[in-house]
Design a protein around this motif. Structure first.
Motif, PDB file in Angstrom:
ATOM      1  N   PRO A 158       0.808  -1.226   0.000  1.00 18.64           N
ATOM      2  CA  PRO A 158       0.000   0.000   0.000  1.00 18.64           C
ATOM      3  C   PRO A 158       0.839   1.274   0.000  1.00 18.64           C
ATOM      4  N   ARG A 159       2.004   1.246   0.671  1.00 22.27           N
ATOM      5  CA  ARG A 159       2.833   2.450   0.725  1.00 22.27           C
ATOM      6  C   ARG A 159       3.329   2.819  -0.669  1.00 22.27           C
ATOM      7  N   LEU A 160       3.617   1.832  -1.490  1.00 21.73           N
ATOM      8  CA  LEU A 160       4.056   2.128  -2.850  1.00 21.73           C
ATOM      9  C   LEU A 160       2.931   2.784  -3.638  1.00 21.73           C
ATOM     10  N   THR A 161       1.708   2.385  -3.363  1.00 21.89           N
ATOM     11  CA  THR A 161       0.567   3.033  -4.012  1.00 21.89           C
ATOM     12  C   THR A 161       0.535   4.519  -3.664  1.00 21.89           C
ATOM     13  N   ILE A 163       3.156   6.358  -2.724  1.00 27.49           N
ATOM     14  CA  ILE A 163       4.306   6.980  -3.395  1.00 27.49           C
ATOM     15  C   ILE A 163       3.985   7.228  -4.863  1.00 27.49           C
ATOM     16  N   ASN A 164       3.346   6.260  -5.515  1.00 24.45           N
ATOM     17  CA  ASN A 164       2.995   6.435  -6.924  1.00 24.45           C
ATOM     18  C   ASN A 164       1.966   7.546  -7.113  1.00 24.45           C
ATOM     19  N   ARG A 165       1.105   7.734  -6.107  1.00 22.31           N
ATOM     20  CA  ARG A 165       0.151   8.843  -6.197  1.00 22.31           C
ATOM     21  C   ARG A 165       0.893  10.179  -6.206  1.00 22.31           C
ATOM     22  N   LEU A 166       1.970  10.265  -5.438  1.00 21.91           N
ATOM     23  CA  LEU A 166       2.781  11.476  -5.433  1.00 21.91           C
ATOM     24  C   LEU A 166       3.476  11.662  -6.777  1.00 21.91           C
ATOM     25  N   ILE A 167       4.082  10.601  -7.288  1.00 21.57           N
ATOM     26  CA  ILE A 167       4.806  10.698  -8.554  1.00 21.57           C
ATOM     27  C   ILE A 167       3.882  11.125  -9.687  1.00 21.57           C
ATOM     28  N   GLU A 168       2.695  10.519  -9.721  1.00 26.84           N
ATOM     29  CA  GLU A 168       1.764  10.827 -10.809  1.00 26.84           C
ATOM     30  C   GLU A 168       1.076  12.175 -10.588  1.00 26.84           C
ATOM     31  N   GLY A 169       0.608  12.417  -9.349  1.00 30.77           N
ATOM     32  CA  GLY A 169      -0.142  13.630  -9.085  1.00 30.77           C
ATOM     33  C   GLY A 169       0.690  14.882  -9.138  1.00 30.77           C
ATOM     34  N   ALA A 170       1.971  14.784  -8.780  1.00 34.15           N
ATOM     35  CA  ALA A 170       2.869  15.933  -8.819  1.00 34.15           C
ATOM     36  C   ALA A 170       3.657  15.999 -10.117  1.00 34.15           C
ATOM     37  N   MET A 230      10.681   6.058  -1.472  1.00 35.34           N
ATOM     38  CA  MET A 230      10.353   5.107  -0.408  1.00 35.34           C
ATOM     39  C   MET A 230      11.410   5.138   0.690  1.00 35.34           C
ATOM     40  N   LEU A 231      12.675   5.227   0.296  1.00 39.37           N
ATOM     41  CA  LEU A 231      13.750   5.317   1.281  1.00 39.37           C
ATOM     42  C   LEU A 231      13.617   6.594   2.099  1.00 39.37           C
ATOM     43  N   ALA A 232      13.417   7.714   1.423  1.00 41.66           N
ATOM     44  CA  ALA A 232      13.371   9.003   2.113  1.00 41.66           C
ATOM     45  C   ALA A 232      12.224   9.069   3.100  1.00 41.66           C
ATOM     46  N   TYR A 233      11.056   8.581   2.708  1.00 37.67           N
ATOM     47  CA  TYR A 233       9.859   8.771   3.527  1.00 37.67           C
ATOM     48  C   TYR A 233       9.555   7.582   4.437  1.00 37.67           C
TER      49      TYR A 233
END
Length: 288
Positions: A158-161, A163-170, A230-233
């Motif tokens: 779920p955490r990757l989901t 992270i991907n929301r951030l990558i796509e949304g931003a 993922m590493l950073a957060y």
């Protein structure tokens, strides 16, 4: 080899905001009435980031030397790389680029973004990104981050989901790929301008060669970017990560991402060309 940092120079604030352990580093208090640029510089801790960028460059320069120079890296080459990435020099270049970029953003959105960055969560995220940038210079750390990402992908974490929301949304992916291509082209132009190619290349040929690298660059960044984030957060709770992603994908967050990352790209494109010229001159045994 730290592949994406090698290609991109650095991920120039992949997050707008970037642990020295559980406690947050003490932040300086900006004088009342400080400019937006001064507040942003402090909030993103750009003085510290420029030092990290120089360390990254020295590491990348050693790796580059192994590929380009017959005898690898030496003191002269490291001195050139260090001078190009001198934090005092880059500070002036980045100040100019950030000021120009912010002038093109709506003042209200910039203020909203700064308000977030100056919250405890905003300061924590900056600290986490800064520490991750320092850590991932190490190849073992990069390999571990990528392995963790691959595992998260396999188990549909779920955490990757998130992270991907951030990558796509931003909209982080495409600008990062474009920046890597621009910097690769700038390096080639600097290298060619100083006679680095055995057979001289036209600008059109260098552009064609750069575009030929796009699939490999894209594949590496598609893997590296979520691994880094993922590493950073990883120390953030799910709730705090979701709050940060909400900010990062808001109009205020996206506007500041665009402004700051655009400023970084201007600086890195310029110094990538300088690195190309320095490499060619080093091969020829000449000075800058």
């Amino acid at each position: 080899m730290n592949r994406v940092l090698m290609l991109l120079g650095c991920l120039a604030g992949v997050g707008l905001v970037m642990p020295a352990g559980p406690a947050l580093a003490e932040s300086r208090v900006e004088a009342p009435g400080a400019s937006v640029e001064a507040r942003l510089w402090q909030a993103l801790r750009l003085d510290e980031m420029l030092v990290v960028m120089q360390d990254e460059a020295l590491n990348q320069g050693d790796e580059m030397a192994e590929m380009l120079f017959e005898h690898g890296s030496d003191a002269g080459w490291r001195k050139r790389v260090s001078a190009i990435h001198d934090p005092r020099r880059l500070s002036g270049l980045l100040h100019t680029a950030v000021t120009k970029a912010l002038a093109e953003e709506p003042a209200g959105l910039t203020q909203t973004a700064l308000d977030f960055l100056e919250t405890p969560l905003g300061r924590q995220v900056v600290e986490l990104e800064l520490q991750a940038r320092r850590a991932i210079i190490d190849q073992d750390t990069e390999d571990g981050a990528i392995a963790a990402f691959q595992h998260a992908l396999d188990v549909e974490a779920p955490r990757l989901t998130t992270i991907n929301r951030l990558i796509e949304g931003a909209d982080l992916l495409e600008p990062t790929i474009a920046a890597a291509l621009n910097e690769a082209l700038a390096f080639s132009k600097g290298f060619g301008a100083e006679g680095g190619f055995q057979m001289p290349m036209t600008d059109a040929e260098m552009l064609e060669e750069t575009w030929a690298q796009e699939p490999d660059i894209r594949a590496m960044i598609e893997e590296w970017l979520p691994a880094y984030l993922m590493l950073a957060y990883s120390p953030l709770s799910d709730e705090d990560l979701a709050r940060y992603v909400d900010f990062g994908t808001s109009e205020a967050g996206k506007g500041l991402w665009s402004a700051v990352n655009g400023a970084y790209e201007q600086v890195y494109t310029a110094i990538s060309r300088e690195m190309g010229a320095a490499a060619a001159l080093h091969i020829a045994g000449r000075q800058l």
